[in-house]
Design a protein around this motif. Structure first.
Motif, PDB file in Angstrom:
ATOM      1  N   VAL A   9      11.243  -0.827  -2.828  1.00  0.00           N
ATOM      2  CA  VAL A   9      10.442  -1.663  -3.717  1.00  0.00           C
ATOM      3  C   VAL A   9       8.976  -1.535  -3.324  1.00  0.00           C
ATOM      4  O   VAL A   9       8.638  -1.538  -2.143  1.00  0.00           O
ATOM      5  CB  VAL A   9      10.882  -3.144  -3.601  1.00  0.00           C
ATOM      6  N   LEU A  10       8.112  -1.436  -4.330  1.00  0.00           N
ATOM      7  CA  LEU A  10       6.672  -1.408  -4.102  1.00  0.00           C
ATOM      8  C   LEU A  10       6.050  -2.637  -4.748  1.00  0.00           C
ATOM      9  O   LEU A  10       6.305  -2.919  -5.920  1.00  0.00           O
ATOM     10  CB  LEU A  10       6.051  -0.144  -4.711  1.00  0.00           C
ATOM     11  N   ILE A  11       5.259  -3.370  -3.973  1.00  0.00           N
ATOM     12  CA  ILE A  11       4.455  -4.468  -4.510  1.00  0.00           C
ATOM     13  C   ILE A  11       3.000  -4.052  -4.387  1.00  0.00           C
ATOM     14  O   ILE A  11       2.538  -3.714  -3.293  1.00  0.00           O
ATOM     15  CB  ILE A  11       4.692  -5.788  -3.751  1.00  0.00           C
ATOM     16  N   VAL A  12       2.301  -4.055  -5.512  1.00  0.00           N
ATOM     17  CA  VAL A  12       0.883  -3.725  -5.526  1.00  0.00           C
ATOM     18  C   VAL A  12       0.122  -5.036  -5.680  1.00  0.00           C
ATOM     19  O   VAL A  12       0.187  -5.673  -6.725  1.00  0.00           O
ATOM     20  CB  VAL A  12       0.536  -2.748  -6.676  1.00  0.00           C
ATOM     21  N   GLY A  13      -0.531  -5.449  -4.614  1.00  0.00           N
ATOM     22  CA  GLY A  13      -1.266  -6.710  -4.615  1.00  0.00           C
ATOM     23  C   GLY A  13      -0.892  -7.532  -3.399  1.00  0.00           C
ATOM     24  O   GLY A  13       0.288  -7.762  -3.143  1.00  0.00           O
ATOM     25  N   GLY A  14      -1.903  -7.967  -2.656  1.00  0.00           N
ATOM     26  CA  GLY A  14      -1.644  -8.683  -1.410  1.00  0.00           C
ATOM     27  C   GLY A  14      -2.188 -10.091  -1.379  1.00  0.00           C
ATOM     28  O   GLY A  14      -2.337 -10.665  -0.300  1.00  0.00           O
ATOM     29  N   VAL A  36      10.574  -3.183   1.361  1.00  0.00           N
ATOM     30  CA  VAL A  36       9.412  -3.429   0.510  1.00  0.00           C
ATOM     31  C   VAL A  36       8.158  -2.890   1.184  1.00  0.00           C
ATOM     32  O   VAL A  36       7.926  -3.149   2.369  1.00  0.00           O
ATOM     33  CB  VAL A  36       9.218  -4.940   0.225  1.00  0.00           C
ATOM     34  N   GLU A  37       7.371  -2.163   0.401  1.00  0.00           N
ATOM     35  CA  GLU A  37       6.032  -1.793   0.851  1.00  0.00           C
ATOM     36  C   GLU A  37       5.046  -2.562  -0.012  1.00  0.00           C
ATOM     37  O   GLU A  37       5.148  -2.565  -1.241  1.00  0.00           O
ATOM     38  CB  GLU A  37       5.784  -0.291   0.705  1.00  0.00           C
ATOM     39  N   ARG A  60      10.531   5.441  -5.296  1.00  0.00           N
ATOM     40  CA  ARG A  60      10.660   3.995  -5.528  1.00  0.00           C
ATOM     41  C   ARG A  60      11.750   3.741  -6.562  1.00  0.00           C
ATOM     42  O   ARG A  60      12.045   4.593  -7.391  1.00  0.00           O
ATOM     43  CB  ARG A  60       9.361   3.395  -6.071  1.00  0.00           C
ATOM     44  N   HIS A  61      12.299   2.554  -6.506  1.00  0.00           N
ATOM     45  CA  HIS A  61      13.281   2.133  -7.496  1.00  0.00           C
ATOM     46  C   HIS A  61      12.724   1.052  -8.418  1.00  0.00           C
ATOM     47  O   HIS A  61      13.058   1.006  -9.586  1.00  0.00           O
ATOM     48  CB  HIS A  61      14.541   1.605  -6.799  1.00  0.00           C
ATOM     49  N   MET A  62      11.902   0.192  -7.857  1.00  0.00           N
ATOM     50  CA  MET A  62      11.293  -0.856  -8.669  1.00  0.00           C
ATOM     51  C   MET A  62       9.900  -1.180  -8.148  1.00  0.00           C
ATOM     52  O   MET A  62       9.608  -0.966  -6.970  1.00  0.00           O
ATOM     53  CB  MET A  62      12.177  -2.098  -8.751  1.00  0.00           C
ATOM     54  N   VAL A  63       9.081  -1.679  -9.069  1.00  0.00           N
ATOM     55  CA  VAL A  63       7.674  -1.924  -8.764  1.00  0.00           C
ATOM     56  C   VAL A  63       7.277  -3.302  -9.291  1.00  0.00           C
ATOM     57  O   VAL A  63       7.721  -3.721 -10.358  1.00  0.00           O
ATOM     58  CB  VAL A  63       6.781  -0.846  -9.440  1.00  0.00           C
ATOM     59  N   ILE A  64       6.432  -3.966  -8.523  1.00  0.00           N
ATOM     60  CA  ILE A  64       5.818  -5.224  -8.951  1.00  0.00           C
ATOM     61  C   ILE A  64       4.316  -5.053  -8.773  1.00  0.00           C
ATOM     62  O   ILE A  64       3.861  -4.676  -7.692  1.00  0.00           O
ATOM     63  CB  ILE A  64       6.302  -6.416  -8.099  1.00  0.00           C
ATOM     64  N   ALA A  65       3.556  -5.290  -9.823  1.00  0.00           N
ATOM     65  CA  ALA A  65       2.094  -5.244  -9.720  1.00  0.00           C
ATOM     66  C   ALA A  65       1.551  -6.643  -9.951  1.00  0.00           C
ATOM     67  O   ALA A  65       1.862  -7.288 -10.952  1.00  0.00           O
ATOM     68  CB  ALA A  65       1.513  -4.262 -10.722  1.00  0.00           C
TER      69      ALA A  65
END
Length: 193
Positions: free
Chosen positions: A18-23, A43-44, A79-84
């Protein structure tokens, strides 16, 4: 009448990337939500800066990786899923467009039209997990339903599930016979007499 056409699934996030873009605050909310249900999720989180609590979560969960960087399209590989969830809609839209080109499921925070999935309310009691969706219309209603189910579902329901699992292993016969027997035993759950 409009109907919720979302298909609920339960993902093994420890087997997915999983990738999360935004911290920031929303990134923290999304990461916390994932970890609440899946404490070993892979998760990255990519961001130029990280909320202090994201750093703390990363220290507590070895499967979380923090990458201090601007988003780059190569970050979508494997990646399999992404959250921005950046505070820049243009960046979020770019993430969405690039994810769609790679057939990745994507969630753009607070932008339902740019979501392939929503993170709904979840009730967990041992092995029992219930997901709640309002079709993205009312997260507050999902929250209240979650609170209601947490209160009414008995704490010992997990013991019942474990016992039924052990019993199921002892059943003989074909699939239909096993299903019939399990249905008879669990019918008490819906009978209020």
């Amino acid at each position: 009448m409009e109907q919720n056409e979302l298909y609920p699934i339960f993902l093994k996030l420890h087997n997915l990337n999983v990738l999360i873009v935004g911290g920031g605050n929303v990134g923290l909310e999304k990461l916390s939500f994932l970890l609440k249900s899946s404490p070993n999720a892979n998760v990255e989180v990519v961001a130029k800066e990280f909320h202090l609590e994201i750093k703390i979560l990363a220290e507590q969960h070895p499967s979380i990786k923090l990458t201090k960087s601007k988003f780059k399209k190569k970050m979508l590989k494997k990646r399999h899923m992404v959250i921005a969830c950046t505070d820049n809609l243009e960046v979020n839209k770019k993430v969405y467009d690039l994810a769609r080109k790679r057939y990745l499921i994507c969630n753009i925070a607070d932008t339902p039209d740019l979501c392939d999935y929503y993170l709904g309310g979840i009730v967990t009691k041992g092995n029992v997990k219930i997901a709640i969706s309002t079709n993205g219309k009312s997260p507050t209603t999902a929250k209240r339903l979650r609170e209601f189910f947490e209160e009414v579902i008995p704490e010992d329901i997990n013991q019942m599930v474990e016992n039924l699992n052990e019993y199921r292993k002892t059943l003989k016969g074909n699939f239909e016979e096993k299903v019939k027997r399990m249905n008879e035993i669990t019918s008490l759950l819906k009978n209020k007499e």
